[in-house]
Write a protein that holds these residues in place. Structure first.
Motif, PDB file in Angstrom:
ATOM      1  N   PHE A  68       0.821  -1.206   0.000  1.00  0.00           N
ATOM      2  CA  PHE A  68       0.000   0.000   0.000  1.00  0.00           C
ATOM      3  C   PHE A  68       0.859   1.262   0.000  1.00  0.00           C
ATOM      4  CE2 PHE A  68      -3.419  -2.738   1.967  1.00  0.00           C
ATOM      5  CZ  PHE A  68      -4.305  -2.605   0.903  1.00  0.00           C
ATOM      6  N   LEU A  69       2.142   1.146  -0.302  1.00  0.00           N
ATOM      7  CA  LEU A  69       2.986   2.336  -0.384  1.00  0.00           C
ATOM      8  C   LEU A  69       2.506   3.234  -1.517  1.00  0.00           C
ATOM      9  CD1 LEU A  69       6.593   0.892   0.092  1.00  0.00           C
ATOM     10  CD2 LEU A  69       5.430   2.538   1.565  1.00  0.00           C
ATOM     11  N   PRO A  70       2.416   4.541  -1.294  1.00  0.00           N
ATOM     12  CA  PRO A  70       1.979   5.440  -2.366  1.00  0.00           C
ATOM     13  C   PRO A  70       2.812   5.331  -3.636  1.00  0.00           C
ATOM     14  CG  PRO A  70       1.918   6.583  -0.272  1.00  0.00           C
ATOM     15  CD  PRO A  70       2.584   5.254  -0.011  1.00  0.00           C
ATOM     16  N   SER A  71       4.089   4.959  -3.530  1.00  0.00           N
ATOM     17  CA  SER A  71       4.933   4.801  -4.716  1.00  0.00           C
ATOM     18  C   SER A  71       4.552   3.576  -5.541  1.00  0.00           C
ATOM     19  CB  SER A  71       6.412   4.717  -4.321  1.00  0.00           C
ATOM     20  OG  SER A  71       6.632   3.606  -3.462  1.00  0.00           O
ATOM     21  N   ASN A  72       3.675   2.741  -4.999  1.00  0.00           N
ATOM     22  CA  ASN A  72       3.136   1.599  -5.747  1.00  0.00           C
ATOM     23  C   ASN A  72       1.744   1.930  -6.275  1.00  0.00           C
ATOM     24  OD1 ASN A  72       3.230  -1.111  -6.768  1.00  0.00           O
ATOM     25  ND2 ASN A  72       1.865  -1.747  -5.124  1.00  0.00           N
ATOM     26  N   GLY A  73       1.424   3.218  -6.346  1.00  0.00           N
ATOM     27  CA  GLY A  73       0.085   3.596  -6.761  1.00  0.00           C
ATOM     28  C   GLY A  73       0.059   4.706  -7.791  1.00  0.00           C
ATOM     29  N   MET A  74      -1.040   4.774  -8.509  1.00  0.00           N
ATOM     30  CA  MET A  74      -1.329   5.889  -9.410  1.00  0.00           C
ATOM     31  C   MET A  74      -2.821   6.173  -9.331  1.00  0.00           C
ATOM     32  SD  MET A  74       0.693   5.275 -13.000  1.00  0.00           S
ATOM     33  CE  MET A  74      -0.146   3.726 -13.358  1.00  0.00           C
ATOM     34  N   ALA A  75      -3.194   7.430  -9.457  1.00  0.00           N
ATOM     35  CA  ALA A  75      -4.609   7.791  -9.570  1.00  0.00           C
ATOM     36  C   ALA A  75      -5.023   7.603 -11.028  1.00  0.00           C
ATOM     37  CB  ALA A  75      -4.833   9.226  -9.135  1.00  0.00           C
ATOM     38  N   LEU A  76      -6.010   6.741 -11.244  1.00  0.00           N
ATOM     39  CA  LEU A  76      -6.477   6.460 -12.598  1.00  0.00           C
ATOM     40  C   LEU A  76      -7.996   6.520 -12.649  1.00  0.00           C
ATOM     41  CD1 LEU A  76      -4.235   3.377 -13.560  1.00  0.00           C
ATOM     42  CD2 LEU A  76      -3.858   5.783 -14.169  1.00  0.00           C
ATOM     43  N   SER A  77      -8.532   7.021 -13.749  1.00  0.00           N
ATOM     44  CA  SER A  77      -9.978   6.962 -13.938  1.00  0.00           C
ATOM     45  C   SER A  77     -10.372   5.490 -14.049  1.00  0.00           C
ATOM     46  CB  SER A  77     -10.400   7.735 -15.182  1.00  0.00           C
ATOM     47  OG  SER A  77      -9.780   7.202 -16.336  1.00  0.00           O
ATOM     48  N   ARG A  78     -11.635   5.198 -13.810  1.00  0.00           N
ATOM     49  CA  ARG A  78     -12.045   3.810 -13.656  1.00  0.00           C
ATOM     50  C   ARG A  78     -11.790   2.964 -14.894  1.00  0.00           C
ATOM     51  NH1 ARG A  78     -17.494   3.982  -9.833  1.00  0.00           N
ATOM     52  NH2 ARG A  78     -16.449   4.983  -8.070  1.00  0.00           N
ATOM     53  N   PHE A 124       6.218  10.177  -3.775  1.00  0.00           N
ATOM     54  CA  PHE A 124       5.027   9.675  -4.451  1.00  0.00           C
ATOM     55  C   PHE A 124       5.313   9.087  -5.833  1.00  0.00           C
ATOM     56  CE2 PHE A 124       3.177  13.124  -1.750  1.00  0.00           C
ATOM     57  CZ  PHE A 124       2.349  12.327  -0.970  1.00  0.00           C
ATOM     58  N   LYS A 125       6.489   9.327  -6.382  1.00  0.00           N
ATOM     59  CA  LYS A 125       6.757   8.902  -7.751  1.00  0.00           C
ATOM     60  C   LYS A 125       6.719   7.382  -7.877  1.00  0.00           C
ATOM     61  CE  LYS A 125       9.419  13.006  -8.985  1.00  0.00           C
ATOM     62  NZ  LYS A 125      10.728  13.560  -9.379  1.00  0.00           N
ATOM     63  N   PRO A 126       6.177   6.881  -8.993  1.00  0.00           N
ATOM     64  CA  PRO A 126       6.058   5.425  -9.160  1.00  0.00           C
ATOM     65  C   PRO A 126       7.387   4.704  -9.004  1.00  0.00           C
ATOM     66  CG  PRO A 126       4.751   6.546 -10.825  1.00  0.00           C
ATOM     67  CD  PRO A 126       5.552   7.607 -10.116  1.00  0.00           C
ATOM     68  N   SER A 127       7.359   3.630  -8.263  1.00  0.00           N
ATOM     69  CA  SER A 127       8.544   2.817  -8.015  1.00  0.00           C
ATOM     70  C   SER A 127       8.955   2.083  -9.296  1.00  0.00           C
ATOM     71  CB  SER A 127       8.235   1.799  -6.913  1.00  0.00           C
ATOM     72  OG  SER A 127       9.087   0.682  -6.974  1.00  0.00           O
ATOM     73  N   ILE A 128      10.231   2.169  -9.647  1.00  0.00           N
ATOM     74  CA  ILE A 128      10.742   1.471 -10.819  1.00  0.00           C
ATOM     75  C   ILE A 128      10.588  -0.041 -10.641  1.00  0.00           C
ATOM     76  CG2 ILE A 128      12.792   0.987 -12.212  1.00  0.00           C
ATOM     77  CD1 ILE A 128      11.564   3.743 -12.663  1.00  0.00           C
ATOM     78  N   GLU A 129      10.792  -0.532  -9.433  1.00  0.00           N
ATOM     79  CA  GLU A 129      10.637  -1.967  -9.172  1.00  0.00           C
ATOM     80  C   GLU A 129       9.208  -2.420  -9.467  1.00  0.00           C
ATOM     81  OE1 GLU A 129      12.073   0.177  -7.165  1.00  0.00           O
ATOM     82  OE2 GLU A 129      14.159  -0.502  -7.096  1.00  0.00           O
ATOM     83  N   SER A 130       8.232  -1.597  -9.058  1.00  0.00           N
ATOM     84  CA  SER A 130       6.837  -1.938  -9.326  1.00  0.00           C
ATOM     85  C   SER A 130       6.534  -1.897 -10.819  1.00  0.00           C
ATOM     86  CB  SER A 130       5.903  -0.975  -8.581  1.00  0.00           C
ATOM     87  OG  SER A 130       6.024  -1.118  -7.184  1.00  0.00           O
ATOM     88  N   ILE A 131       7.115  -0.929 -11.518  1.00  0.00           N
ATOM     89  CA  ILE A 131       6.906  -0.820 -12.960  1.00  0.00           C
ATOM     90  C   ILE A 131       7.481  -2.046 -13.677  1.00  0.00           C
ATOM     91  CG2 ILE A 131       7.610   0.468 -15.021  1.00  0.00           C
ATOM     92  CD1 ILE A 131       7.404   3.015 -13.297  1.00  0.00           C
ATOM     93  N   ILE A 132       8.687  -2.454 -13.295  1.00  0.00           N
ATOM     94  CA  ILE A 132       9.304  -3.636 -13.908  1.00  0.00           C
ATOM     95  C   ILE A 132       8.422  -4.867 -13.690  1.00  0.00           C
ATOM     96  CG2 ILE A 132      11.267  -5.218 -13.733  1.00  0.00           C
ATOM     97  CD1 ILE A 132      13.022  -2.736 -13.151  1.00  0.00           C
ATOM     98  N   TYR A 133       7.861  -4.970 -12.487  1.00  0.00           N
ATOM     99  CA  TYR A 133       6.983  -6.110 -12.205  1.00  0.00           C
ATOM    100  C   TYR A 133       5.754  -6.072 -13.113  1.00  0.00           C
ATOM    101  CZ  TYR A 133       4.386  -9.684  -9.725  1.00  0.00           C
ATOM    102  OH  TYR A 133       3.706 -10.844  -9.429  1.00  0.00           O
TER     103      TYR A 133
END
Length: 328
Positions: free
Chosen positions: A248-258, A304-313
């Motif tokens: 639930f880390l904010p860096s593992n998140g993005m605000a997206l429309s549904r 808050f910036k997206p985690s590179i590790e999460s992006i790679i996953y």
């Protein structure tokens, strides 16, 4: 019905000598170590150095109250190897600009009244802390001061178990689903300096709150949102899915429309390491393909910036998932 009452002191408010001067140090609310008081707040460990938690506080002294996150920290050097002559052993709630409305708002001898309440916040319940400030100009100040003076908790603190009418009226006038989250930059700074495992500070609700703040209530992909008042067609999307062990880390998140969130979860598109969008070549949607190669909205704070590790996953295990799914 339980309230925590705290009469503010000079030192904890930055030792201001003359009204109007700037504080000479950080401002905080000193919390009693009495067990009755500590049980009012989230538990903190003696053996995790400077263990901390995030308190969602709703100020009742503001005409349009938001849900303001504050750092609650146990400074426990005494139990963690300090060699100082007087090692620290104290609990603090740190004030911030949002809590004090961008001014030096709290003053010495003000009485703060807090009430803890479990409220519905969309998809789940959340414990929040309503906070009222009572000054010597308020008609019920003397009554609250007498409660504190007669308390057996500790000096300038009290736990009170009877209704405080003035506070209850303010709480009952609020609509619980409309609190907009606010995260002051000082809060994320303290989180990053904390020895607490950062992922343990967040749950589903605070993850959504911090993510919406990071992207200013707009979709990271489209840069837009549909909203009314404080309601938006946005969701907090996990980059590394929660079902895959994502945090639930904010860096593992993005605000997206549904609709964009749905497409991201199904692997219709992913992100490159430079935070540009890569739409799967088998997707024929002109709308989605219009974002090919464009950069998402990037939060201002690194926290808050997206985690590179999460992006790679997401690249490896989610991108193109729709090709192997039996049903979407």
């Amino acid at each position: 019905m339980v309230y925590y009452l705290k009469k503010l002191g000079h030192q904890e408010l930055g030792s201001i000598q003359v009204k109007g001067d700037k504080p000479s140090r950080g401002r905080y609310i000193y919390i009693s170590k009495d067990n009755r008081v500590l049980s009012f707040f989230p538990p903190l460990s003696r053996y995790v150095k400077n263990d901390s938690s995030l308190l969602p506080i709703i100020p009742l002294y503001n005409g349009n109250p938001n849900k303001i996150y504050c750092n609650y920290i146990y400074h426990n050097d005494k139990y963690n190897g300090s060699t100082a002559a007087s090692p620290r052993d104290e609990y603090r709630i740190y004030s911030n600009n949002a809590l004090e409305m961008d001014q030096v708002f709290f003053e010495a001898n003000d009485i703060l009244v807090m009430k803890k309440l479990l409220i519905n916040q969309g998809e789940e319940n959340q414990t929040v802390y309503f906070l009222d400030r009572v000054t010597k100009l308020d008609s019920h100040y003397n009554a609250l001061e007498m409660i504190i003076k007669s308390s057996d908790v500790s000096r300038n603190h009290a736990i009170y178990n009877h209704p405080i009418i003035e506070v209850e009226k303010k709480i009952k006038s609020l609509t619980y689903t409309s609190f907009e989250p606010v995260v002051d930059s000082s809060v994320t700074t303290k989180i990053q300096k904390s020895d607490t495992q950062v992922s343990e500070l967040f749950n589903a609700t605070s993850f959504r709150d911090f993510t919406m703040v990071a992207y200013s209530n707009t979709c990271a992909v489209t840069g837009t949102s549909i909203g009314y008042n404080k309601f938006f067609n946005l969701e907090a999307a996990h980059i590394m899915p929660k079902s895959h062990g994502g945090t639930f880390l904010p860096s593992n998140g993005m605000a997206l429309s549904r609709d964009i969130h749905w497409a991201f979860d199904k692997g219709f598109f992913t992100l490159n390491n430079d935070l540009t969008i890569r739409v799967h070549p088998k997707i024929e949607s002109d709308f989605l393909r219009s974002f090919q190669g464009k950069q998402i909205r990037i939060p201002d704070e690194n926290f808050f910036k997206p985690s590179i590790e999460s992006i790679i996953y997401h690249n490896e295990y989610v991108y193109g998932l729709f090709l192997t799914s039996g049903r979407l």
